[in-house]
Each structure stands twice: as structure tokens, then as C-alpha cells.
Motif scaffolding. Structure first.
Motif, mmCIF file in Angstrom:
data_model
loop_
_atom_site.group_PDB
_atom_site.id
_atom_site.type_symbol
_atom_site.label_atom_id
_atom_site.label_comp_id
_atom_site.label_asym_id
_atom_site.label_seq_id
_atom_site.Cartn_x
_atom_site.Cartn_y
_atom_site.Cartn_z
ATOM 1 N N ARG A 16 -64.400 -41.388 101.011
ATOM 2 C CA ARG A 16 -64.091 -42.370 102.120
ATOM 3 C C ARG A 16 -64.339 -43.656 101.698
ATOM 4 O O ARG A 16 -65.234 -44.502 102.220
ATOM 5 N N GLY A 17 -64.032 -44.072 100.295
ATOM 6 C CA GLY A 17 -64.120 -45.114 99.973
ATOM 7 C C GLY A 17 -65.710 -45.578 99.335
ATOM 8 O O GLY A 17 -65.699 -46.989 98.873
ATOM 9 N N ASN A 46 -72.454 -50.647 96.309
ATOM 10 C CA ASN A 46 -72.927 -51.990 96.359
ATOM 11 C C ASN A 46 -73.828 -52.456 95.332
ATOM 12 O O ASN A 46 -74.257 -53.511 95.451
ATOM 13 N N ASN A 47 -74.033 -51.577 94.371
ATOM 14 C CA ASN A 47 -74.572 -51.974 93.228
ATOM 15 C C ASN A 47 -73.604 -52.238 91.975
ATOM 16 O O ASN A 47 -73.083 -51.424 91.263
ATOM 17 N N MET A 77 -74.178 -51.300 88.397
ATOM 18 C CA MET A 77 -73.917 -49.504 88.248
ATOM 19 C C MET A 77 -72.560 -49.048 88.279
ATOM 20 O O MET A 77 -72.054 -48.242 87.534
ATOM 21 N N VAL A 78 -71.741 -49.572 89.065
ATOM 22 C CA VAL A 78 -70.358 -49.775 89.292
ATOM 23 C C VAL A 78 -69.636 -50.155 88.036
ATOM 24 O O VAL A 78 -68.798 -49.386 87.449
ATOM 25 N N TYR A 79 -70.074 -51.237 87.505
ATOM 26 C CA TYR A 79 -69.693 -51.744 86.223
ATOM 27 C C TYR A 79 -69.626 -50.465 85.020
ATOM 28 O O TYR A 79 -68.887 -50.192 84.439
ATOM 29 N N GLN A 80 -71.117 -50.239 84.942
ATOM 30 C CA GLN A 80 -71.412 -49.112 84.060
ATOM 31 C C GLN A 80 -70.447 -47.890 84.140
ATOM 32 O O GLN A 80 -70.131 -47.209 83.149
#
Length: 486
Positions: free
Chosen positions: A114-115, A130-131, A134-137
């Protein structure tokens, strides 16, 4: 999966690869959070009809087909799970109760429910949407390319020719006929895979790996402003440190300074490897430093550390993990995190073949301290080496003159440190602050010592005052600088 394997899995409990869900009559939303986190991390097994503590509840017999259908429909719905997954729950009967087992493989793409993006941490599914770090990693882990292979627009004159010459000397000292001996700087970099072509951007240039290895400090800071290695010796002053070296430079000189720091603070006892005398200390340092420098995730802002304490030393660095938990020597499978950096390290003699570092560290730690090292895989990779008490003790006959000189030097250093801390507190407390805020600002942990050594003297001298003098122990107590009215 056999019934025996399933029972064993249930008995071992939840972990980073296993999750239990009750879901006796319907599939709850958090099941899909777990599907997403397993897909994003390392894969895993979800067992429906089991409580968190491992008690087998079973699924209502009349709900089994309904649960299967709902699950398959949802994970194939791109508006709920993106990209859609193709999984099929398997039905098992344990102790006369029906449970469903879902095997979730690791995916090549980042999965969203759900996104929202979920990642797995021990037994929990963490919403990291929203981190940004961590999303980049996570995207970096999913990427098929290596971060250090990214092509930059810097040129050869942004590198240090003296470091390239040093690399040639180091390779020819091991192999007199090494091909780098007669190569130009550009040929050397191309042979090491440090000059590449980016087909997408249609440019050719030196890579981030080349800049890390041979770049000028200003070039490194332009490409990787977060690049830093922190060496800390913390044996006597546990609140802060006894000695420290912060390295913001190329990997070759960082390696040199790490070795010098370790040799400065660790004893080097006589050790025999068979009938040959060896420096077990230097062998251990060589392996843990080359591992930390060659295999860390340079896209992360996490500052790498080397810390010496009374009973251990350890390294920490950001990592693109390919597993989780303590690595075992018997089952360890080496994986190159930054192949071009590893290649250069092998050529110049700072590392050997992939996987040998762990074996050598085990071997020389036994000789050095009699302990067993730990290699802990995760988003932060940790290597922990146990130390014998003698490793950080000062040895040799007492030198009274030297002791007196050192005492005077230490007294002067402590006085300067104390004065700087006083000034920092007074400057910080122009506006009222609590003791916790002051401790954090000054970098101290021990409230009792800090109060005794700093706050109390300033209060007694009238340079600092309490905002609630009638309630000195109030949890709302704050401190403010007394303005000089002279």
C-alpha cells in the motif's frame, strides 16, 4: 518442508527469517507487511495459525480455502503489493491442527505494501518509508551494480600521483615483474577497473573507488563528504576517550594511520606460529583493517570506527549485508562488497584471497589472546577481537622522572580540558538547560562525575545558578549562566 522441519522451525521461534501469525479465520494486514519486509531483506517463512510464542492454534477448517484465496488475490494486486508477488500458501497438519506456510523469497526489486516500504529487523517489520537513508540503502542492496563503480567527472589530475607510485612500489616488492611497474597512471587505473564508461550518461571517467584509493582529500570530500574513519582508545577515561585519531583521507593512508594507532596502544607479545616468531597483533590488525576498508558500504553516512577497550577491540562499518547474525567459520561464504577496491588491496599486499581474512583472524586471535573473534553481519558489520589484560597495560620498569613529567603533562591537559568544559557550559547555558541537555552537549555520560567536577564548582563560584534553587532535586531543574554585571 517435512513435518519434522516445520516443528523444529516452530520450536526455534521467531527470528529475522521466521514470523508467526495467528490468522485463524482471516488474514490480517500485518501479514502483508511481513511479506514485504521478507521480500526486501533476505526472504523468510511466514506460518499462519501460530501464536507469537509458538503455541499452535491452527486455522479454522472452514476458513482454509478462504484464507488461501484472499492471500493469493492480494499479493497479485499491484495496488496493494507492488510489484506483485507470486506466492502460494502450503497446507500442513500439525498435532491435528491445520496451519499454512508461506515461503517468501528475496526479490530483485524493492517491494511496497500500500505504498509503504518495510524492512526486517530481528523479529520486527519496520516501516522505513520516511527514513531516506534506510530506503537508499535498501535500493543500493537491490542494485545490480556497485556504488564504488559509479563514474565521476573528475580527471587524473584530481588523483595523487605519489599514491599511484606507491602502489607500483608495493606490487613490485611482491612481484618484480608485475605489469603495473611499466604502466602509465591511466593504464594502471584501467587495468584495475578504476576507469569505466557509463553507457547511460555516455561518459567515461575515474570511479569513486579510484578516488577513495588515490584521490586528493579535497576530491574525496567533494564526492563523499560523509567519508570518515574514527580510531578511539578508551581504557582509563570511559566517559570519552584516552586517545583518538579521526581520518578523513584516502584508503592507503587511512590504513597506515589505523595500523600506527593499533601498534601504539596494543602490546606485541612474543608468539610462535609453529617454529617461527610472528607478530600476532599486526596480523590481526592487518586483517580487520583491510576488511573494514575494502568491504564497507561507502554510500552510507555511518562513520566507521576502530575502538580499543580494556578487554576487547572492535571495528564497525556500514555494510551491504548478505545475511544476518554471527558468521561461522565452517559455513561462511565470502562475498566481495567492493571488487575494485579489494583487487587493488590484493595487488599491493594489504589483503589476500577472498575469505582468508576471517580464517587468519581466528588463527592469530587464538595465539594473541586465546579468545575467539566474532564477525557479526548486518547493516552495520562488526568485528570483535577479545583482548587479554596485558594487551593494553603499560609494561617495563618504572621511570620516576618520566612519571613526574607525564603527571605534570596530564595535569596541564586536564586543566585545559576542564577550562574548555567550563567555558562550553557557560556558553551553552546562556539559555536555561537541564542537566541531561548539558551532559549531551558536552559529550559526557556519567551524571555524578559531571556534577561533581563541573556543575558544582560553577555553582559554588556563582557563575552558574539553578532556575529552581529551592528545589535542587526537581526534575524540572535547569541551569543558567549568571551574567557578569561588572
Amino acid at each position: 518442508m517435512t513435518e519434522y522441519e516445520l516443528l523444529k522451525l516452530i520450536q526455534e521461534g521467531e527470528n529475522i527469517h521466521v514470523e508467526f501469525k495467528k490468522s485463524t479465520n482471516e488474514i490480517t494486514k500485518d501479514v502483508y507487511d511481513t511479506v514485504c519486509s521478507f521480500s526486501n531483506r533476505e526472504g523468510g517463512t511466514i506460518v499462519l495459525g501460530i501464536k507469537d510464542n509458538g503455541d499452535i492454534l491452527g486455522i479454522a477448517p472452514n476458513a482454509v480455502d478462504h484464507l488461501k484465496k484472499d492471500f493469493v488475490t492480494t499479493i497479485n494486486n499491484g495496488e496493494k503489493i507492488n510489484p506483485p508477488l507470486y506466492l502460494q500458501p502450503e497446507e500442513y497438519s500439525i498435532e491435528g491442527k491445520i496451519i499454512l506456510v508461506i515461503q517468501v523469497p528475496v526479490a530483485s526489486q524493492v517491494c511496497r505494501h500500500r505504498g509503504r516500504i518495510f524492512d526486517r529487523n530481528h523479529e520486527a517489520d519496520i516501516d522505513i518509508t520516511n527514513n531516506s537513508d534506510m530506503v537508499y540503502q535498501l535500493y543500493a542492496r537491490k542494485s545490480g551494480s556497485y556504488f564504488v563503480n559509479k563514474v565521476t567527472r573528475f580527471q587524473l589530475n584530481d588523483l595523487r600521483s605519489d599514491l599511484l607510485d606507491r602502489a607500483r612500489v608495493m606490487t613490485t616488492s611482491r612481484n618484480r615483474n608485475h605489469p603495473w611497474k611499466t604502466m602509465s597512471d591511466e593504464e594502471l587505473l584501467r587495468s584495475a577497473g578504476l576507469i569505466l564508461r557509463d553507457e547511460e550518461r555516455q561518459i567515461e571517467g575515474i570511479t569513486i573507488a579510484a578516488i577513495l584509493l588515490f584521490g586528493k582529500d579535497s576530491t574525496i570530500m567533494s564526492v563523499l563528504p560523509q567519508h570518515k574513519t574514527d580510531a578511539i582508545f578508551r581504557v582509563e577515561n570511559l566517559d570519552r576517550y584516552d586517545d583518538r585519531d579521526v581520518m578523513i583521507t584516502n584508503l592507503l593512508e587511512t590504513y597506515d594511520r589505523l595500523m600506527a594507532f593499533g601498534q601504539k596502544h596494543l602490546s606485541d607479545p612474543f608468539v610462535l606460529d609453529g617454529i617461527q616468531s610472528v607478530s600476532a597483533r599486526d596480523q590481526i590488525l592487518r586483517e580487520i583493517f583491510s576488511n573494514s576498508l575494502a568491504h564497507r558500504d561507502y554510500s552510507s553516512g555511518y562513520a566507521a570506527k576502530f575502538v580499543i577497550e580494556k578487554d576487547r577491540m572492535y571495528t564497525e562499518n556500514a555494510n551491504r549485508s548478505h545475511g544476518h547474525g554471527t558468521l561461522q567459520l565452517s559455513s561462511f561464504e565470502p562475498f566481495a562488497k567492493n571488487p575494485p577496491i579489494s583487487k587493488v588491496f590484493r595487488e599491493i599486499g594489504l589483503a589476500d584471497e577472498l575469505g582468508s581474512g576471517m580464517r587468519n583472524t581466528f588463527k592469530y586471535t587464538k595465539l594473541y589472546s586465546g579468545g575467539t573473534p566474532e564477525f557479526i553481519e548486518g547493516d552495520i558489520f562488526r568485528t570483535v577481537i577479545p583482548l587479554a589484560p596485558i594487551a593494553v597495560e603499560k609494561v617495563g620498569p618504572p621511570d620516576k622522572h618520566q612519571d613526574r613529567t607525564q603527571d605534570r603533562t596530564q595535569d596541564r591537559t586536564q586543566d585545559r580540558t576542564q577550562d574548555r568544559t567550563y567555558d562550553a557550559i557557560l556558553a551553552f547555558c546562556i539559555e536555561p538547560h537541564s542537566k541531561v541537555e548539558i551532559l549531551e552537549y558536552c559529550g559526557y555520560k556519567s551524571s555524578k562525575k559531571f556534577t561533581q567536577n563541573y556543575l558544582r564548582p560553577l555553582l559554588n563560584e556563582g557563575k552558574l545558578k539553578m532556575t529552581l534553587p529551592d528545589k535542587p532535586r526537581s526534575r524540572h531543574q535547569k541551569y543558567i549562566t549568571v551574567k557578569n554585571t561588572e
